[in-house]
Motif scaffolding. Structure first.
Motif, PDB file in Angstrom:
ATOM      1  N   ASP A   1     -21.380  -1.892  28.385  1.00 40.95           N
ATOM      2  CA  ASP A   1     -21.368  -1.262  29.709  1.00 40.95           C
ATOM      3  C   ASP A   1     -20.350  -2.178  30.419  1.00 40.95           C
ATOM      4  O   ASP A   1     -19.998  -3.457  30.295  1.00 40.95           O
ATOM      5  N   GLN A   2     -19.543  -1.311  31.459  1.00 39.87           N
ATOM      6  CA  GLN A   2     -18.652  -1.926  32.239  1.00 39.87           C
ATOM      7  C   GLN A   2     -19.113  -3.140  33.204  1.00 39.87           C
ATOM      8  O   GLN A   2     -18.357  -4.267  33.116  1.00 39.87           O
ATOM      9  N   LYS A   3     -20.289  -3.137  33.687  1.00 42.98           N
ATOM     10  CA  LYS A   3     -20.842  -4.050  34.190  1.00 42.98           C
ATOM     11  C   LYS A   3     -21.180  -5.458  33.492  1.00 42.98           C
ATOM     12  O   LYS A   3     -21.160  -6.483  33.820  1.00 42.98           O
TER      13      LYS A   3
ATOM     14  N   ILE B   1      -9.896  -4.106  33.669  1.00 41.25           N
ATOM     15  CA  ILE B   1      -9.779  -3.490  35.042  1.00 41.25           C
ATOM     16  C   ILE B   1      -8.986  -2.166  34.752  1.00 41.25           C
ATOM     17  O   ILE B   1      -9.452  -1.011  35.097  1.00 41.25           O
ATOM     18  N   SER B   2      -7.875  -2.289  34.173  1.00 37.72           N
ATOM     19  CA  SER B   2      -6.812  -1.172  34.437  1.00 37.72           C
ATOM     20  C   SER B   2      -6.284  -0.735  33.147  1.00 37.72           C
ATOM     21  O   SER B   2      -5.953   0.307  33.021  1.00 37.72           O
ATOM     22  N   LEU B   3      -6.260  -1.543  32.206  1.00 40.02           N
ATOM     23  CA  LEU B   3      -5.783  -1.063  30.949  1.00 40.02           C
ATOM     24  C   LEU B   3      -6.773  -0.302  29.860  1.00 40.02           C
ATOM     25  O   LEU B   3      -5.998   0.323  28.856  1.00 40.02           O
ATOM     26  N   ARG B   4      -7.913  -0.081  30.129  1.00 42.60           N
ATOM     27  CA  ARG B   4      -8.640   0.547  29.202  1.00 42.60           C
ATOM     28  C   ARG B   4      -9.192   2.128  29.676  1.00 42.60           C
ATOM     29  O   ARG B   4      -9.635   1.968  31.176  1.00 42.60           O
ATOM     30  N   ASP B   5      -9.240   2.963  29.160  1.00 41.68           N
ATOM     31  CA  ASP B   5      -9.680   4.316  29.543  1.00 41.68           C
ATOM     32  C   ASP B   5     -10.936   4.410  28.835  1.00 41.68           C
ATOM     33  O   ASP B   5     -11.833   5.091  29.356  1.00 41.68           O
ATOM     34  N   GLU B   6     -11.531   4.021  27.685  1.00 43.45           N
ATOM     35  CA  GLU B   6     -12.652   4.298  27.104  1.00 43.45           C
ATOM     36  C   GLU B   6     -13.419   2.936  27.275  1.00 43.45           C
ATOM     37  O   GLU B   6     -13.085   2.113  27.464  1.00 43.45           O
ATOM     38  N   PRO B   7     -14.942   2.936  27.120  1.00 47.72           N
ATOM     39  CA  PRO B   7     -15.682   1.958  26.942  1.00 47.72           C
ATOM     40  C   PRO B   7     -15.326   0.845  25.895  1.00 47.72           C
ATOM     41  O   PRO B   7     -14.869   1.163  24.956  1.00 47.72           O
ATOM     42  N   LEU B   8     -15.494  -0.317  26.217  1.00 41.36           N
ATOM     43  CA  LEU B   8     -14.974  -1.469  25.203  1.00 41.36           C
ATOM     44  C   LEU B   8     -16.257  -1.436  24.100  1.00 41.36           C
ATOM     45  O   LEU B   8     -17.447  -1.252  24.416  1.00 41.36           O
ATOM     46  N   SER B   9     -15.665  -1.413  22.904  1.00 39.35           N
ATOM     47  CA  SER B   9     -16.773  -1.271  21.794  1.00 39.35           C
ATOM     48  C   SER B   9     -16.319  -2.549  20.884  1.00 39.35           C
ATOM     49  O   SER B   9     -15.310  -2.849  20.536  1.00 39.35           O
ATOM     50  N   VAL B  10     -17.663  -3.076  20.396  1.00 40.07           N
ATOM     51  CA  VAL B  10     -17.818  -4.334  19.623  1.00 40.07           C
ATOM     52  C   VAL B  10     -18.655  -4.019  18.571  1.00 40.07           C
ATOM     53  O   VAL B  10     -19.885  -3.755  18.709  1.00 40.07           O
ATOM     54  N   LEU B  11     -18.282  -3.788  17.458  1.00 42.22           N
ATOM     55  CA  LEU B  11     -19.103  -3.578  16.236  1.00 42.22           C
ATOM     56  C   LEU B  11     -19.626  -2.254  16.329  1.00 42.22           C
ATOM     57  O   LEU B  11     -20.887  -2.244  16.284  1.00 42.22           O
ATOM     58  N   ASP B  12     -18.878  -1.313  16.741  1.00 46.80           N
ATOM     59  CA  ASP B  12     -19.385   0.175  17.137  1.00 46.80           C
ATOM     60  C   ASP B  12     -20.396   0.192  17.927  1.00 46.80           C
ATOM     61  O   ASP B  12     -21.374   1.049  17.794  1.00 46.80           O
TER      62      ASP B  12
END
Length: 134
Positions: free
Chosen positions: A63-65, A48-59
């Motif tokens: 999506d946030q949802k 929720i609060s510590l990431r500024d960019e989208p989560l990336s797994v294996l490039d």
């Protein structure tokens, strides 16, 4: 009721943290469940609060949802696995009572968000004081 709604909006994150702390105290007798829920809470905070960019797994950007859905499923899975529904219900009731008492008793006018000095300086105070010019 105006006080309550204003304070719930302003202090919602604090009330959620309070409920989690109460829930953690109810899990003192179940250390594995306590560790599990602390890890899940840390994952929620990170998502929720510590990431500024989208989560990336294996490039691949996720999506946030999808992240929220996964964390929701993990949370409910942990609740079913550890059978701590009664602890959660007790924590929600105690936290709600504390939040309602705080929300009703604290006046929204007490907050001085526009001044970095809080209630030390009132907005109507003259910074020069009550001195007259010579």
């Amino acid at each position: 009721s105006f006080r309550l709604t204003q304070n719930i909006r302003f202090f919602f994150a604090n009330y959620v943290a309070l409920i989690f702390v109460i829930f953690s105290f109810t899990l003192i007798t179940r250390p594995l469940s306590l560790i599990l829920f602390i890890c899940i809470f840390a994952a929620w905070i990170y998502a929720i609060s510590l990431r500024d960019e989208p989560l990336s797994v294996l490039d691949y950007d996720i999506d946030q949802k999808i992240v929220f859905g996964f964390l929701t499923v993990m949370t409910f899975g942990a609740l079913f696995w550890s059978s701590v529904w009664s602890n959660l219900l007790t924590s929600l009731i105690i936290g709600a009572v504390i939040a309602i008492i705080h929300g009703v008793l604290r006046s929204p006018e007490d907050s001085f968000e526009d001044s970095p000095y809080g209630s030390l300086l009132n907005a109507g105070d003259n910074p020069m004081g009550d001195y007259s010019s010579v």
